[in-house]
Design an enzyme around this catalytic site. Sequence first.
Site, PDB file in Angstrom:
ATOM      1  N   ARG A  57      51.128  41.863  55.198  1.00 19.09           N
ATOM      2  CA  ARG A  57      50.160  42.211  53.367  1.00 19.09           C
ATOM      3  C   ARG A  57      51.838  42.318  53.331  1.00 19.09           C
ATOM      4  NH1 ARG A  57      46.071  45.593  52.149  1.00 19.09           N
ATOM      5  NH2 ARG A  57      46.463  44.733  49.605  1.00 19.09           N
ATOM      6  N   VAL A  91      48.504  48.518  46.445  1.00 17.78           N
ATOM      7  CA  VAL A  91      49.177  49.743  47.683  1.00 17.78           C
ATOM      8  C   VAL A  91      50.695  48.592  47.495  1.00 17.78           C
ATOM      9  CG1 VAL A  91      47.474  49.990  49.149  1.00 17.78           C
ATOM     10  CG2 VAL A  91      48.697  47.703  49.541  1.00 17.78           C
ATOM     11  N   HIS A 107      45.140  54.776  46.662  1.00 15.90           N
ATOM     12  CA  HIS A 107      44.991  53.952  47.815  1.00 15.90           C
ATOM     13  C   HIS A 107      46.339  53.958  49.130  1.00 15.90           C
ATOM     14  CE1 HIS A 107      41.625  51.732  46.176  1.00 15.90           C
ATOM     15  NE2 HIS A 107      41.016  53.711  46.318  1.00 15.90           N
ATOM     16  N   LEU A 200      40.051  40.271  34.249  1.00 14.17           N
ATOM     17  CA  LEU A 200      39.459  38.236  33.750  1.00 14.17           C
ATOM     18  C   LEU A 200      38.260  37.934  33.464  1.00 14.17           C
ATOM     19  CD1 LEU A 200      41.532  35.484  34.324  1.00 14.17           C
ATOM     20  CD2 LEU A 200      40.381  35.710  36.306  1.00 14.17           C
TER      21      LEU A 200
END
Length: 234
Positions: A57, A91, A107, A200
């Site tokens: 990530r 994050v 977070h 969205l």
Amino acid sequence: MTAKIVILTGAGISAESGLGTFRDVDGLWTKYDLNDVATPEGFARNPELVMAFYNARRANAAEATPNAAHKALARLEADFPGEVFIVTQNVDGLHEAAGSRNVLHMHGALHGALCKACEHRWPAPPVMSVTDPCPHCRKPATRPDVVWFGEIPYGMHVISEALSQADVFVSIGTSGEVYPAANFVAEADHHGAHTIELNLEPSAGASGFAETRFGPATEVVPQWVADELARTQK
């Protein structure tokens, strides 16, 4: 008294920068069970797997660049005559990369490392290992400085105070399903804020907002910012 805008952002604002959401069909999250990589119990069972996941990530986020939505919020912070406070569930560091400065990562952040022994924090290297020693206590107790399911998000007192003072609360790119963030709209509304969802598609809590606009973040966020700045300059 100057006006205050509090903005909550979720994964949807970063999706067009190439960072997937939990619900992407072919995204990084689909290759892992959340119980294995996003809970304290998963880390206790297999810390190497969790570190590998967050290293992936971190590498993904390092290649991403802010999109028009991030840049629009940075412009809002710079040009709005009052205060703009961003609370992000993300994050990644794309808000800061775009120029936003008043940002709280509820977070945690991929670029942070945390010692689970002494709670010291430091900048994470590109590749982290469970055997990395803490710079403070030297114990091999390194973990990502992110909030996992079952843990308390960061800055909740600060967020609650901001919501109580908000004139406008805007939720951008969030599912409306994860608490405590899902309750922010009700808290802001209780204190008299005008509430807006930019997403969205309608979130689970869309009916709780006074105003909604739907479409890609790179379209609806810049348009809302332009409208908000035009309104304040009249």
